[in-house]
Scaffold this active site. Structure first.
Site, PDB file in Angstrom:
ATOM      1  N   HIS A  26      69.056  79.726  44.056  1.00 52.47           N
ATOM      2  CA  HIS A  26      68.292  78.658  43.396  1.00 52.47           C
ATOM      3  C   HIS A  26      66.833  78.666  43.863  1.00 52.47           C
ATOM      4  O   HIS A  26      66.307  77.677  44.380  1.00 52.47           O
ATOM      5  CB  HIS A  26      68.916  77.283  43.650  1.00 52.47           C
ATOM      6  CG  HIS A  26      68.537  76.291  42.578  1.00 52.47           C
ATOM      7  ND1 HIS A  26      69.313  75.193  42.268  1.00 52.47           N
ATOM      8  CD2 HIS A  26      67.472  76.227  41.737  1.00 52.47           C
ATOM      9  CE1 HIS A  26      68.738  74.497  41.303  1.00 52.47           C
ATOM     10  NE2 HIS A  26      67.609  75.117  40.965  1.00 52.47           N
ATOM     11  N   ASP A  43      70.839  82.175  39.216  1.00 50.05           N
ATOM     12  CA  ASP A  43      70.079  81.491  40.259  1.00 50.05           C
ATOM     13  C   ASP A  43      70.677  80.128  40.570  1.00 50.05           C
ATOM     14  O   ASP A  43      70.213  79.448  41.482  1.00 50.05           O
ATOM     15  CB  ASP A  43      68.615  81.337  39.815  1.00 50.05           C
ATOM     16  CG  ASP A  43      67.720  80.808  40.929  1.00 50.05           C
ATOM     17  OD1 ASP A  43      67.806  81.332  42.053  1.00 50.05           O
ATOM     18  OD2 ASP A  43      66.935  79.869  40.674  1.00 50.05           O
ATOM     19  N   GLY A  91      64.310  79.542  41.663  1.00 47.83           N
ATOM     20  CA  GLY A  91      63.452  79.572  40.483  1.00 47.83           C
ATOM     21  C   GLY A  91      62.153  78.813  40.679  1.00 47.83           C
ATOM     22  O   GLY A  91      61.100  79.230  40.195  1.00 47.83           O
ATOM     23  N   ALA A 140      68.725  77.883  34.900  1.00 56.54           N
ATOM     24  CA  ALA A 140      68.606  76.471  34.544  1.00 56.54           C
ATOM     25  C   ALA A 140      69.575  75.634  35.382  1.00 56.54           C
ATOM     26  O   ALA A 140      69.209  75.129  36.450  1.00 56.54           O
ATOM     27  CB  ALA A 140      68.858  76.289  33.052  1.00 56.54           C
ATOM     28  N   ARG A 141      70.817  75.492  34.938  1.00 50.67           N
ATOM     29  CA  ARG A 141      71.841  74.758  35.660  1.00 50.67           C
ATOM     30  C   ARG A 141      73.199  75.393  35.381  1.00 50.67           C
ATOM     31  O   ARG A 141      73.498  75.753  34.236  1.00 50.67           O
ATOM     32  CB  ARG A 141      71.871  73.279  35.259  1.00 50.67           C
ATOM     33  CG  ARG A 141      70.684  72.455  35.723  1.00 50.67           C
ATOM     34  CD  ARG A 141      70.641  72.322  37.238  1.00 50.67           C
ATOM     35  NE  ARG A 141      69.556  71.472  37.703  1.00 50.67           N
ATOM     36  CZ  ARG A 141      68.331  71.876  37.963  1.00 50.67           C
ATOM     37  NH1 ARG A 141      68.016  73.166  37.774  1.00 50.67           N
ATOM     38  NH2 ARG A 141      67.407  71.039  38.402  1.00 50.67           N
ATOM     39  N   GLU A 195      75.994  73.777  45.470  1.00 54.05           N
ATOM     40  CA  GLU A 195      74.778  74.218  46.154  1.00 54.05           C
ATOM     41  C   GLU A 195      74.493  73.289  47.330  1.00 54.05           C
ATOM     42  O   GLU A 195      74.608  72.070  47.182  1.00 54.05           O
ATOM     43  CB  GLU A 195      73.590  74.214  45.185  1.00 54.05           C
ATOM     44  CG  GLU A 195      73.713  75.222  44.062  1.00 54.05           C
ATOM     45  CD  GLU A 195      72.479  75.271  43.164  1.00 54.05           C
ATOM     46  OE1 GLU A 195      71.493  74.553  43.475  1.00 54.05           O
ATOM     47  OE2 GLU A 195      72.497  76.010  42.177  1.00 54.05           O
ATOM     48  N   ARG A 210      59.705  74.609  27.340  1.00 55.47           N
ATOM     49  CA  ARG A 210      58.505  75.245  27.888  1.00 55.47           C
ATOM     50  C   ARG A 210      58.821  76.601  28.529  1.00 55.47           C
ATOM     51  O   ARG A 210      58.097  77.575  28.329  1.00 55.47           O
ATOM     52  CB  ARG A 210      57.863  74.314  28.910  1.00 55.47           C
ATOM     53  CG  ARG A 210      57.302  73.022  28.298  1.00 55.47           C
ATOM     54  CD  ARG A 210      57.088  71.992  29.372  1.00 55.47           C
ATOM     55  NE  ARG A 210      58.365  71.636  29.991  1.00 55.47           N
ATOM     56  CZ  ARG A 210      58.518  71.281  31.258  1.00 55.47           C
ATOM     57  NH1 ARG A 210      57.480  71.251  32.048  1.00 55.47           N
ATOM     58  NH2 ARG A 210      59.702  70.967  31.740  1.00 55.47           N
ATOM     59  N   ILE A 211      59.905  76.652  29.313  1.00 53.07           N
ATOM     60  CA  ILE A 211      60.236  77.910  29.973  1.00 53.07           C
ATOM     61  C   ILE A 211      60.699  78.941  28.956  1.00 53.07           C
ATOM     62  O   ILE A 211      60.322  80.113  29.012  1.00 53.07           O
ATOM     63  CB  ILE A 211      61.298  77.681  31.067  1.00 53.07           C
ATOM     64  CG1 ILE A 211      60.727  76.773  32.158  1.00 53.07           C
ATOM     65  CG2 ILE A 211      61.752  79.012  31.665  1.00 53.07           C
ATOM     66  CD1 ILE A 211      61.728  76.424  33.245  1.00 53.07           C
TER      67      ILE A 211
END
Length: 321
Positions: A284, A259, A286, A234-235, A264, A153-154
């Site tokens: 992070h 990001d 987003g 994303a990751r 984290e 989707r993104i």
């Protein structure tokens, strides 16, 4: 119910419209992050725990220390939740992946990072504030090739932005993802190597799973064209361990706009990736907008209300159903 909300670091949720959905409950909002015994102690009275994305891991050890908890409520994928341990202790776990709702906030940040990488916006801003005028020369986006890894989707939102800016889009990902991209009229290069060699901007948009962990390799990054910009909202685990730092030191990509990080929260300013001169970093964020929080937590709070009413929704079993 006694509802505890974890990790609302900016103390945002109580000020959003969705918070009214918990009006019938006794609600505690925690605005800091603790783990282990400290976390177990603060949740001793909790009957329902609302998770803030993946900021807290729900382990068997934590659940054993929480005798009153009956519901864990979250949203999205759940790599941070021991679903089997929840089931074993009779704790319901509710979460919905929301495959029908694209994360516009993450897509918008991705686009901002693409532009920041091409125009060196952080460097230009710092130079201007220091009294140095027009330091260096940026690059235009129009006419460049954006390689989108992951036809989700993104990624599809990013493709729409690219068309509006006059950029060309190419796709890569799993065989099924590449097939979807082609069926939608997208361009899929003849080979993986060709995809990376043409991607002047490479942006990653796929979930972190056992199959995708480390899927972007050092060899992939070495094939990027000179001056390439890599964007990852994303990751961090999608890139093989150590591969990105080594690739930056080798000059490909020329810039990484990140990001997400392996650790984290990342609070060490001397971290070799965070402090790298050709890394643009955001913490992070987003999904960190009022609009996205209101959308996500409306669903999380609805799960709490449904459970309290005896009609639970979006329950997850150890099999993933």
């Amino acid at each position: 119910m006694k509802v505890h909300i974890l990790d609302d670091w900016s103390d945002t949720l109580r000020h959003l419209p969705c918070f009214a959905r918990l009006g019938g409950h006794e609600v505690t909002v925690w605005t800091d992050h603790v783990e282990g015994a400290a976390l177990a102690e603060r949740l001793q009275e909790a009957e329902a725990v609302c998770l803030f994305r993946e900021r807290t891991r729900v382990s068997a050890e934590l659940l054993e220390a929480l005798p009153r908890v009956r519901l864990i409520s979250g949203r999205g994928a759940w790599p941070h939740v021991d679903v089997a341990a929840c089931a074993a202790r009779g704790v319901a776990f509710a979460s919905r992946k929301s495959d029908d709702a694209p994360n516009h906030a993450a897509a918008e940040l991705t686009w901002a990072l693409i532009l920041a990488g091409l125009r060196d916006l952080p460097g230009q801003m710092a130079a201007a504030k220091a009294g140095r005028w027009q330091q260096g020369v940026g690059r235009s986006l129009r006419g460049r090739t954006i390689g989108i890894y992951g036809h989700g989707r993104i990624g599809q939102l990013i493709a729409g932005y690219a068309r509006a800016f006059g950029a060309q889009v190419i796709w890569w990902g799993s065989p099924a993802g590449r097939a979807r991209a082609q069926a939608a009229g997208g361009e899929v290069p003849a080979s993986r190597a060709d995809f990376f060699a043409r991607a002047e901007i490479l942006t990653l948009h796929l979930r972190l799973t056992p199959d995708t962990r480390g899927c972007i390799t050092a060899e992939d990054l070495a094939q990027l064209p000179p001056g390439a910009v890599l964007v990852n909202t994303a990751r961090a685990g999608l890139i093989a361990p150590g591969a990105l730092l080594a690739a930056l030191n080798a000059g490909r990509p020329a810039v990484a706009a990140l990001d997400v990080f392996d650790t984290e929260p990342l609070t060490d300013p001397d971290d070799p990736l965070l402090s790298h001169p050709r890394v643009i970093a955001t913490p992070h964020i987003g999904f960190v907008t009022e609009d996205e929080f209101d959308l996500q937590f409306a669903e999380i709070f609805d799960q709490v209300n449904a459970f309290a009413a005896g009609r639970p929704i979006n329950l997850v079993t150890p099999s993933g159903a």
